[in-house]
Enzyme design. Structure first.
Site, short mmCIF file in Angstrom:
data_model
loop_
_atom_site.label_atom_id
_atom_site.label_comp_id
_atom_site.label_asym_id
_atom_site.label_seq_id
_atom_site.Cartn_x
_atom_site.Cartn_y
_atom_site.Cartn_z
N GLY A 34 1.11 -1.49 0.46
CA GLY A 34 0.31 0.21 0.21
C GLY A 34 0.97 0.97 0.22
O GLY A 34 1.98 0.99 0.02
N LEU A 35 0.04 2.81 -0.45
CA LEU A 35 0.80 3.82 -0.19
C LEU A 35 2.03 3.34 1.21
O LEU A 35 1.23 3.79 2.10
CB LEU A 35 -0.41 4.54 -0.33
N GLY A 37 1.84 5.31 4.27
CA GLY A 37 0.88 6.56 5.31
C GLY A 37 -0.46 5.42 5.41
O GLY A 37 -1.68 5.25 5.64
N LYS A 40 0.37 -0.10 6.46
CA LYS A 40 0.31 -1.24 6.27
C LYS A 40 1.77 -1.80 7.66
O LYS A 40 1.83 -2.88 8.36
CB LYS A 40 1.15 -1.39 4.86
N SER A 41 2.44 -0.89 7.64
CA SER A 41 2.85 -0.97 8.95
C SER A 41 2.57 -1.25 9.88
O SER A 41 3.18 -1.76 11.09
CB SER A 41 3.78 -0.20 9.26
N SER A 108 6.37 -1.97 -2.06
CA SER A 108 6.21 -2.80 -3.14
C SER A 108 5.28 -2.61 -4.56
O SER A 108 4.42 -2.63 -4.33
CB SER A 108 5.87 -3.97 -3.03
#
Length: 202
Positions: A34-35, A37, A40-41, A108
């Site tokens: 994903g972008l 922000g 995802k983290s 990615s």
């Protein structure tokens, strides 16, 4: 390309199946994309924490952390981004062979790179999780101030601004990046149960 003519793969006595039996679950990779922000983290960290609290053997590969070591020699050109993802894919493959559930958090941005990583794994080992968050929301969050720097021209080739992000066409799980984290975690656990990666005893 290195000369691999004299390199032979050695099959060892302890294999993935034995490691998985000791761990009590199967090895798999949860590939969050994903972008910047998008969340995802945060989700990768939250699912690792939940799985670890359930007794699963886990590891989290985070984009920023990887660039402090394994990929510290890489920049952000398209070629370097491709090599970054290739290396991460190979590391994740080793960890899955160790019987771990691996969460990865990487933008990615290119579909072809994500597909190449998927092809490293057997069926039911690689799960692409798309954290779908509009760029406007990511820009509002902007936890590292990167979007502002990209808008000001201080960062070049920034995904979502002057470098493309190719959203997954058919992810294994499509997550709403604006929904409560608990809802996303429930969806991820359901995915792992559905594919028999983990079991929950009631």
């Amino acid at each position: 390309m290195a000369n691999t003519h004299n390199i032979v793969w050695h099959q060892h006595m302890v294999d993935r199946q034995l490691r998985e039996s000791h761990n009590g679950h199967k090895g798999a990779v949860l590939w969050f994309t994903g972008l910047s922000g998008s969340g995802k983290s945060t989700l990768a960290g939250a699912i690792e924490h939940q799985l670890a609290s359930m007794g699963s053997k886990t590891y989290l590969l985070d984009g920023d952390n990887i660039r402090h070591g394994l990929c510290r020699d890489l920049g952000f050109s398209e070629a370097d981004r491709q090599e970054n993802i290739r290396r991460v894919g190979e590391v994740a493959k080793l960890m899955v062979d160790a019987g771990l559930i691996v969460a990865t958090a990487f933008i990615s941005p290119f579909q072809s790179d994500r597909q190449k990583v998927r092809e490293l794994f057997s069926p039911n080992q690689f799960f692409e999780l798309y954290v779908d968050t509009p760029v406007s929301v990511c820009e509002q969050r902007d936890p590292k101030g990167l979007y502002q720097q990209a808008r000001e021209g201080k960062i070049k080739q920034f995904t979502g601004i002057d470098s493309p992000y190719e959203a997954p066409l058919n992810p294994d799980l499509h997550l709403d990046g604006q929904q409560p984290i608990s809802d996303s975690l429930s969806q991820i656990i359901a995915l792992l149960l559905r594919h028999h990666i983990i079991q929950i005893d009631y």
